[in-house]
Write an enzyme that holds these catalytic residues in place. Structure first.
Site, short mmCIF file in Angstrom:
data_model
loop_
_atom_site.label_atom_id
_atom_site.label_comp_id
_atom_site.label_asym_id
_atom_site.label_seq_id
_atom_site.Cartn_x
_atom_site.Cartn_y
_atom_site.Cartn_z
N SER A 67 4.97 3.22 -4.51
CA SER A 67 6.42 3.15 -4.67
C SER A 67 6.77 3.38 -6.13
CB SER A 67 6.93 1.78 -4.22
OG SER A 67 8.28 1.59 -4.60
N TYR A 75 6.24 -7.23 -5.12
CA TYR A 75 6.16 -5.88 -4.56
C TYR A 75 5.81 -4.88 -5.66
CZ TYR A 75 7.66 -1.69 -1.99
OH TYR A 75 7.72 -0.45 -1.38
#
Length: 256
Positions: free
Chosen positions: A146, A159
């Site tokens: 990501s 995350y």
């Protein structure tokens, strides 16, 4: 142009989290390129429905219900692949999750859950798959990372930590396993229209902020990430390894 460089006919791929969003799009793109696919997912009903639909269409797909975030499950998954196929050419580490909240509000269990799902599972699957990928002679690993692993995007610090670690794991394994003809790359999406991103994208204020920072002025689609991920697996990409490719509509280039 050698069209075979753009096909995966005869190759076999394992995709985690392959029933929804980016994972489902990757499965379909691999199949379009002639690949056989082994899907791993947690939702038994959805997995069984999709595998049955693929097989009814004549697609070479197998499935296994498993939660790869659980310790020891990676070994069981790879054992199942070896029993089914006896070999493996491609590993797509796509399984992922997130819990969005301020750093001070995370519990130890939440932090562990995010890291186990996003990072530990990918590490252990790559480790367990290594012998099969080495025997393949043209092994390819792709991590679905990501842009949160490249810069701050407000998705929560655990995350971001997990995705940044995947980017570094990409570099480490690419160098360590190059002599075994295993290439390792990653794709790093910005906001993509998936179930995981839906809570953010359905918030008008958050969506407006995302689009304001995206030069292409739209949210990405799962198949756009899938195309990049599958490209890394093609013979045409045979000299590419250790790379993390942002699939972000220009977000990382935008700055201020």
């Amino acid at each position: 142009m050698n069209v075979l460089n753009w096909q995966l006919t005869g190759r076999r791929a394992l995709v985690t989290g392959g029933t929804k969003g980016i994972g489902e799009a990757i499965v379909k793109t691999l199949l379009d390129r002639g690949c056989e696919v082994f899907i791993v997912a947690r939702n038994a009903d959805l997995l069984q429905q999709q595998v049955a639909a693929y097989q009814a269409d004549g697609c070479p797909v197998e499935g296994l219900v498993a939660d790869v975030s659980r310790p020891g499950m990676a070994r069981q998954v790879i054992d199942a692949v070896q029993q089914q196929w006896g070999r493996l050419d491609i590993l797509i580490n796509n399984a992922g999750t997130n819990i969005r909240r301020p750093t001070v509000d995370y519990s130890p269990d939440e932090f562990e859950h995010i890291l186990n799902t996003n990072l530990r599972s990918a590490f252990e699957l790559s480790q367990a798959a290594y012998p099969l990928l080495k025997v393949s002679g043209h092994g390819s690993i792709v991590f679905v990372s990501s842009v949160a692993g490249l810069t701050h995007v407000g998705s929560g610090s655990p995350y971001g930590v997990s995705k940044a670690a995947l980017n570094q794991l990409t570099r480490n394994l690419a160098v360590e396993w190059a002599a075994d003809n295993i290439r390792v790359n990653a794709v790093a999406p910005w906001y993509i229209r998936t179930p995981l991103a839906e809570p953010v994208l359905t918030n008008p204020e958050r969506l407006e902020g995302i689009l304001r920072r995206t030069p292409m002025k739209r949210v990405g689609e799962p198949d756009e990430v899938a195309s990049a991920a599958v490209f890394f697996c093609l013979p045409a990409a045979g000299y590419i390894t250790g790379q993390t490719l942002a699939v972000d509509g220009g977000f990382m280039a935008y700055g201020l």
